[in-house]
Design an enzyme around this catalytic site. Structure first.
Site, PDB file in Angstrom:
ATOM      1  N   ARG A  21       0.809  -1.221   0.000  1.00 53.86           N
ATOM      2  CA  ARG A  21       0.000   0.000   0.000  1.00 53.86           C
ATOM      3  C   ARG A  21       0.840   1.266   0.000  1.00 53.86           C
ATOM      4  NH1 ARG A  21      -0.848   3.023   4.213  1.00 53.86           N
ATOM      5  NH2 ARG A  21      -0.032   1.401   5.581  1.00 53.86           N
ATOM      6  N   GLU A  58       2.274   4.608  24.947  1.00 51.03           N
ATOM      7  CA  GLU A  58       1.294   4.163  23.955  1.00 51.03           C
ATOM      8  C   GLU A  58       0.330   3.152  24.573  1.00 51.03           C
ATOM      9  OE1 GLU A  58       1.443   2.493  19.421  1.00 51.03           O
ATOM     10  OE2 GLU A  58       2.324   1.232  20.992  1.00 51.03           O
ATOM     11  N   TYR A 123      -7.272   1.523  18.211  1.00 53.13           N
ATOM     12  CA  TYR A 123      -7.127   0.539  19.287  1.00 53.13           C
ATOM     13  C   TYR A 123      -7.864   0.878  20.584  1.00 53.13           C
ATOM     14  CZ  TYR A 123      -3.417  -1.097  16.215  1.00 53.13           C
ATOM     15  OH  TYR A 123      -2.723  -1.559  15.136  1.00 53.13           O
ATOM     16  N   ARG A 150     -12.704 -20.130  27.260  1.00 58.20           N
ATOM     17  CA  ARG A 150     -11.991 -19.962  25.982  1.00 58.20           C
ATOM     18  C   ARG A 150     -12.426 -18.687  25.271  1.00 58.20           C
ATOM     19  NH1 ARG A 150     -13.150 -25.576  26.365  1.00 58.20           N
ATOM     20  NH2 ARG A 150     -15.132 -25.292  25.264  1.00 58.20           N
ATOM     21  N   ARG A 151     -13.031 -17.778  26.059  1.00 61.99           N
ATOM     22  CA  ARG A 151     -13.565 -16.552  25.474  1.00 61.99           C
ATOM     23  C   ARG A 151     -12.877 -15.299  26.006  1.00 61.99           C
ATOM     24  NH1 ARG A 151     -20.070 -18.074  25.707  1.00 61.99           N
ATOM     25  NH2 ARG A 151     -19.874 -20.052  24.534  1.00 61.99           N
ATOM     26  N   CYS A 170      -3.257  -3.151  12.975  1.00 65.99           N
ATOM     27  CA  CYS A 170      -2.305  -4.178  12.530  1.00 65.99           C
ATOM     28  C   CYS A 170      -2.295  -5.325  13.535  1.00 65.99           C
ATOM     29  CB  CYS A 170      -0.909  -3.582  12.389  1.00 65.99           C
ATOM     30  SG  CYS A 170      -0.767  -2.353  11.085  1.00 65.99           S
ATOM     31  N   ARG A 190      -2.193  -8.952  11.854  1.00 67.91           N
ATOM     32  CA  ARG A 190      -2.445  -9.173  10.420  1.00 67.91           C
ATOM     33  C   ARG A 190      -1.296  -8.683   9.560  1.00 67.91           C
ATOM     34  NH1 ARG A 190      -3.384  -4.628   7.564  1.00 67.91           N
ATOM     35  NH2 ARG A 190      -3.817  -2.757   8.804  1.00 67.91           N
ATOM     36  N   ASP A 193       5.381  -5.205  10.586  1.00 66.85           N
ATOM     37  CA  ASP A 193       6.574  -4.494  10.129  1.00 66.85           C
ATOM     38  C   ASP A 193       7.741  -4.960  11.015  1.00 66.85           C
ATOM     39  OD1 ASP A 193       8.645  -2.669   9.772  1.00 66.85           O
ATOM     40  OD2 ASP A 193       7.407  -0.885  10.016  1.00 66.85           O
ATOM     41  N   ASN A 201       5.741  -4.128  19.314  1.00 64.71           N
ATOM     42  CA  ASN A 201       4.590  -4.988  19.591  1.00 64.71           C
ATOM     43  C   ASN A 201       4.939  -6.088  20.591  1.00 64.71           C
ATOM     44  OD1 ASN A 201       4.024  -4.830  16.049  1.00 64.71           O
ATOM     45  ND2 ASN A 201       3.105  -3.512  17.587  1.00 64.71           N
ATOM     46  N   HIS A 231       6.662  -8.851   7.291  1.00 73.08           N
ATOM     47  CA  HIS A 231       7.420  -8.283   6.190  1.00 73.08           C
ATOM     48  C   HIS A 231       8.538  -7.345   6.647  1.00 73.08           C
ATOM     49  CE1 HIS A 231       3.832  -5.737   6.937  1.00 73.08           C
ATOM     50  NE2 HIS A 231       4.699  -4.741   6.846  1.00 73.08           N
ATOM     51  N   TYR A 233      10.382  -4.106   5.116  1.00 74.05           N
ATOM     52  CA  TYR A 233      10.357  -3.107   4.037  1.00 74.05           C
ATOM     53  C   TYR A 233      11.729  -3.047   3.368  1.00 74.05           C
ATOM     54  CZ  TYR A 233       5.744  -1.307   5.290  1.00 74.05           C
ATOM     55  OH  TYR A 233       4.394  -1.185   5.513  1.00 74.05           O
TER      56      TYR A 233
END
Length: 288
Positions: A21, A58, A123, A150-151, A170, A190, A193, A201, A231, A233
Site C-alpha cells: 500500500r 502508547e 485501538y 476460551r472466550r 495491525c 495481520r 513491520d 509490539n 514483512h 520493508y
C-alpha cells in the site's frame, strides 16, 4: 532475542518480494509464530535500542481509550504523528506546515489537536468501547471469575468502523489463556513491520500481559506472537542486516509497582526496566 534474529534471517532468505500500500516494497512471508517465555526476561530487543518510553505511554493511551495523539505528543512520544499529519495535508487549513510544525500545533493548541489530532476509532476506542462493550473490563472480570473460559478475547478489528480509522489495526486480535495459574497471551497481527513495529509490539503486549496478570492475581506465562503478513520493508534491509551482525545480550527485567490492583490505575512511573544494555539505536523511516 535470538528468536527475533532467526525470524529476520528466515524472512530475508525465504520471503517473497511484494508491492504494498505504501509503494515502498517488502520482503514478505505469510504465517509466522514466535513464543516468548517471560520467565526468561522481558523481551525487549537488545540488538538495537528500543524506545521503551514510547511503548509504555502508547500502551497506557490504548488502555485509557484515547485516540488523539495529543496525549502522546505532550509526553514526548511521536510514533503516531505521520498519519494525522498526512490527513491534515489534505485539509483546507493546511498551510505547508512541516511535520515538526504540525506536532507543535498539536502540542500547543488544544482546539487544533481536537480537530486534527484524532486517529478515528483505533485501538483504544475498540478496547474500551467496541459497539458499546468495554472489552478490557469484560476480560478482567472473566479471568477472575472463569479463568478456564476460551472466550478471553479482545478484538481491535471492527469491520463497521474500519472506514473511519486512519490506520486499520495491525495487531488486531488477542486471546488470553490460563494454565496452572499462569496467564499467557496470544496476539494475532495481520500486518507485521519486522524492523520498526514488531519490536514495539513484542514489548507492548508482553507488558500488557504482565499488567493483566497482576490485576487478576495470576502469574505470567508466555507471549505468543502470531503474524499474518510478516514483512521487511525494502528500505529497512540494511538495518536488519546490521542487527544480524550483533550478538543478542541478556534480556532485561521489568519491575511493576505491585500496589496497583486496577488496570486503569497504572502510570508511567509504575514501570522500571532493569539491566537493559542494548546496542545503539538504528533509525528507519516509517512507511505511511
Amino acid at each position: 532475542m535470538r528468536k527475533y534474529l532467526d525470524m529476520c534471517l528466515d524472512i530475508l532468505t525465504n520471503g517473497t518480494k511484494k508491492s504494498d500500500r505504501t509503494n515502498t516494497g517488502t520482503i514478505s512471508m505469510f504465517g509466522y509464530q514466535v513464543k516468548y517465555d517471560l520467565s526468561e526476561g522481558f523481551p525487549l530487543l537488545t540488538t538495537k535500542k528500543v524506545h521503551l518510553k514510547s511503548i509504555i505511554y502508547e500502551l497506557l493511551w490504548f488502555i485509557s481509550g484515547d485516540t488523539n495523539i495529543r496525549y502522546l505528543v505532550l509526553n514526548g512520544v511521536n510514533i503516531w504523528n505521520e498519519w494525522p499529519y498526512d490527513n491534515y495535508k489534505k485539509s483546507p487549513d493546511y498551510k505547508n506546515e512541516t511535520l515538526k510544525q504540525f506536532v507543535e500545533k498539536i502540542k500547543n493548541d488544544e482546539e487544533f489537536a481536537n480537530k486534527y489530532g484524532n486517529l478515528g476509532p483505533v485501538y483504544g476506542s475498540q478496547w474500551r468501547n467496541f459497539n458499546g462493550i468495554d472489552q478490557i473490563s469484560e476480560l478482567i472480570n472473566g479471568l477472575k471469575n472463569n479463568p478456564d473460559s476460551r472466550r478471553h478475547i479482545i478484538s481491535a478489528w471492527n469491520p463497521a468502523e474500519i472506514k473511519d480509522m486512519m490506520l486499520p489495526p495491525c495487531h488486531a486480535f488477542m486471546q488470553f489463556y490460563v494454565n496452572d495459574n499462569k496467564l499467557s497471551l496470544q496476539l494475532y497481527q495481520r500486518s507485521a513491520d519486522i524492523f520498526l513495529g514488531v519490536p514495539f509490539n513484542i514489548a507492548s503486549y508482553s507488558l500488557f500481559l504482565m499488567m493483566v496478570a497482576q490485576v487478576t492475581n495470576l502469574e505470567v506465562g508466555e507471549f505468543i506472537h502470531t503474524m499474518g503478513d510478516a514483512h521487511i520493508y525494502l528500505n529497512h534491509v540494511d538495518q536488519i542486516n546490521l542487527q544480524l551482525t550483533r550478538t543478542p545480550k541478556k534480556l532485561p527485567k521489568m519491575v511493576i509497582n505491585k500496589d496497583i490492583v486496577n488496570i486503569t490505575d497504572f502510570k508511567y512511573e509504575d514501570f522500571t526496566l532493569e539491566d537493559y544494555d542494548p546496542y545503539p539505536l538504528i533509525k528507519g523511516v516509517v512507511a505511511v
